[in-house]
Scaffold this active site. Structure first.
Site, mmCIF file in Angstrom:
data_model
loop_
_atom_site.group_PDB
_atom_site.id
_atom_site.type_symbol
_atom_site.label_atom_id
_atom_site.label_comp_id
_atom_site.label_asym_id
_atom_site.label_seq_id
_atom_site.Cartn_x
_atom_site.Cartn_y
_atom_site.Cartn_z
ATOM 1 N N ASP A 222 0.761 -1.385 0.092
ATOM 2 C CA ASP A 222 0.243 -0.466 0.036
ATOM 3 C C ASP A 222 0.916 0.958 0.331
ATOM 4 O O ASP A 222 1.906 0.937 0.798
ATOM 5 C CB ASP A 222 -1.319 0.508 0.842
ATOM 6 C CG ASP A 222 -2.627 0.577 0.884
ATOM 7 O OD1 ASP A 222 -3.132 0.348 0.346
ATOM 8 O OD2 ASP A 222 -1.362 2.080 1.554
ATOM 9 N N ASN B 80 -12.633 -3.386 2.659
ATOM 10 C CA ASN B 80 -14.116 -2.060 2.523
ATOM 11 C C ASN B 80 -14.414 -1.608 1.277
ATOM 12 O O ASN B 80 -14.497 -2.535 1.019
ATOM 13 C CB ASN B 80 -12.884 -1.045 3.067
ATOM 14 C CG ASN B 80 -11.934 -1.063 3.920
ATOM 15 O OD1 ASN B 80 -12.962 -1.247 5.292
ATOM 16 N ND2 ASN B 80 -10.947 -0.400 3.999
ATOM 17 N N GLY C 226 -15.655 2.250 4.029
ATOM 18 C CA GLY C 226 -14.526 3.493 3.754
ATOM 19 C C GLY C 226 -13.256 2.834 2.550
ATOM 20 O O GLY C 226 -12.416 3.088 2.532
ATOM 21 N N GLN C 227 -14.146 2.718 1.652
ATOM 22 C CA GLN C 227 -13.503 2.071 0.492
ATOM 23 C C GLN C 227 -13.418 3.551 -0.142
ATOM 24 O O GLN C 227 -14.029 4.171 -1.015
ATOM 25 C CB GLN C 227 -14.441 1.088 -0.235
ATOM 26 C CG GLN C 227 -13.869 0.524 -1.635
ATOM 27 C CD GLN C 227 -14.658 -0.858 -2.289
ATOM 28 O OE1 GLN C 227 -16.241 -0.447 -2.085
ATOM 29 N NE2 GLN C 227 -13.810 -1.934 -3.324
ATOM 30 N N SER C 228 -11.325 3.357 -0.766
ATOM 31 C CA SER C 228 -11.844 4.587 -1.537
ATOM 32 C C SER C 228 -11.035 3.900 -3.326
ATOM 33 O O SER C 228 -11.634 5.161 -4.084
ATOM 34 C CB SER C 228 -10.458 5.418 -1.091
ATOM 35 O OG SER C 228 -9.129 4.213 -0.607
ATOM 36 N N HIS D 282 -10.308 -5.285 -2.623
ATOM 37 C CA HIS D 282 -8.936 -5.544 -2.649
ATOM 38 C C HIS D 282 -9.287 -6.265 -1.042
ATOM 39 O O HIS D 282 -9.743 -6.142 -0.736
ATOM 40 C CB HIS D 282 -8.717 -4.376 -2.598
ATOM 41 C CG HIS D 282 -8.608 -3.102 -2.688
ATOM 42 N ND1 HIS D 282 -9.560 -2.620 -2.638
ATOM 43 C CD2 HIS D 282 -8.876 -2.655 -0.919
ATOM 44 C CE1 HIS D 282 -9.578 -1.896 -2.047
ATOM 45 N NE2 HIS D 282 -9.255 -1.045 -1.336
ATOM 46 N N LEU D 283 -8.613 -6.678 -0.994
ATOM 47 C CA LEU D 283 -7.846 -7.040 1.221
ATOM 48 C C LEU D 283 -7.101 -6.226 0.708
ATOM 49 O O LEU D 283 -5.624 -6.367 0.423
ATOM 50 C CB LEU D 283 -7.874 -8.631 0.787
ATOM 51 C CG LEU D 283 -8.803 -9.568 0.380
ATOM 52 C CD1 LEU D 283 -7.922 -11.492 0.916
ATOM 53 C CD2 LEU D 283 -10.333 -9.514 0.957
ATOM 54 N N HIS D 284 -7.045 -5.864 2.280
ATOM 55 C CA HIS D 284 -5.902 -4.897 3.060
ATOM 56 C C HIS D 284 -5.023 -6.047 4.148
ATOM 57 O O HIS D 284 -6.300 -7.048 4.928
ATOM 58 C CB HIS D 284 -6.432 -4.116 3.647
ATOM 59 C CG HIS D 284 -6.514 -3.139 2.951
ATOM 60 N ND1 HIS D 284 -6.124 -1.783 3.547
ATOM 61 C CD2 HIS D 284 -8.214 -2.173 2.550
ATOM 62 C CE1 HIS D 284 -6.443 -0.973 2.619
ATOM 63 N NE2 HIS D 284 -7.756 -1.210 2.238
HETATM 64 P P1 AMP Z 1 -9.646 1.024 0.330
HETATM 65 O O1 AMP Z 1 -9.499 3.255 1.799
HETATM 66 O O2 AMP Z 1 -9.914 0.602 1.424
HETATM 67 O O3 AMP Z 1 -10.028 1.214 -1.046
HETATM 68 O O4 AMP Z 1 -8.100 1.292 0.172
HETATM 69 C C1 AMP Z 1 -7.295 1.576 -0.655
HETATM 70 C C2 AMP Z 1 -5.903 1.421 -0.480
HETATM 71 O O5 AMP Z 1 -5.261 1.573 -1.608
HETATM 72 C C3 AMP Z 1 -5.366 3.160 0.396
HETATM 73 O O6 AMP Z 1 -5.175 1.873 1.573
HETATM 74 C C4 AMP Z 1 -4.847 3.714 -0.755
HETATM 75 O O7 AMP Z 1 -3.126 3.957 0.403
HETATM 76 C C5 AMP Z 1 -3.983 2.197 -1.199
HETATM 77 N N1 AMP Z 1 -3.692 3.126 -3.106
HETATM 78 C C6 AMP Z 1 -4.478 3.884 -4.059
HETATM 79 N N2 AMP Z 1 -3.825 4.138 -4.825
HETATM 80 C C7 AMP Z 1 -2.642 3.396 -4.396
HETATM 81 C C8 AMP Z 1 -1.229 2.598 -5.742
HETATM 82 N N3 AMP Z 1 -1.282 3.727 -6.864
HETATM 83 N N4 AMP Z 1 -0.573 2.248 -4.901
HETATM 84 C C9 AMP Z 1 -0.731 0.959 -3.753
HETATM 85 N N5 AMP Z 1 -1.723 2.110 -2.802
HETATM 86 C C10 AMP Z 1 -2.701 2.034 -3.703
#
Ligand code: AMP
Length: 115
Positions: free
Chosen positions: A30, A88, A94-96, A101-103
């Protein structure tokens, strides 16, 4: 999807610190780590979120994601201390990034409940 950042990472069009890959799944660090180890595990094929990976194929893919994440966790030395897998989903989750994806988070004691 052409405008999806994680599709582009999976395709190698955007650089990422890849820690593991199969034909179906990619794991990379990440960009904004929330723990000493913070890896994202994604399917190569686009699904917006876990709730969109439906039917037998979706169920198989979700299983592969979790299985691959546990393999990566072991490779990164997290088995002894433990770790967290979380996905998320949607606004309240909190999905952005709208690509499933899995964290994988580990390397320190993680609080509960999450914020
Ligand atoms: P979420 O908020 O659960 O959707 O997680 C998205 C994650 O993607 C966040 O933790 C960001 O820091 C990560 N992220 C976004 N863009 C990138 C990227 N180019 N490379 C690696 N991680 C990223």
């Amino acid at each position: 999807m052409a405008d999806c950042i994680f599709c582009r990472i999976a395709a190698g069009e955007i650089p990422a610190q890849v820690v593991g890959r199969t034909a179906e799944v990619v794991a990379f660090r990440d960009l904004n780590p929330q723990a000493p180890v913070h890896v994202l595990v994604i399917p190569v094929r686009h699904h917006a979120a876990a709730r969109d990976a439906t039917g037998p194929e979706g169920e198989r893919l979700l299983g592969r994601l979790v299985a691959f994440a546990t393999d990566v966790a072991a490779q990164l030395g997290l088995d002894a201390g433990g770790y967290r897998l979380v996905t998320n989903t949607g606004k309240d989750g909190g999905q952005s990034v709208d690509h499933l994806h899995l964290h994988l988070l580990g390397g320190r004691a993680l609080g509960w409940p999450p914020g």
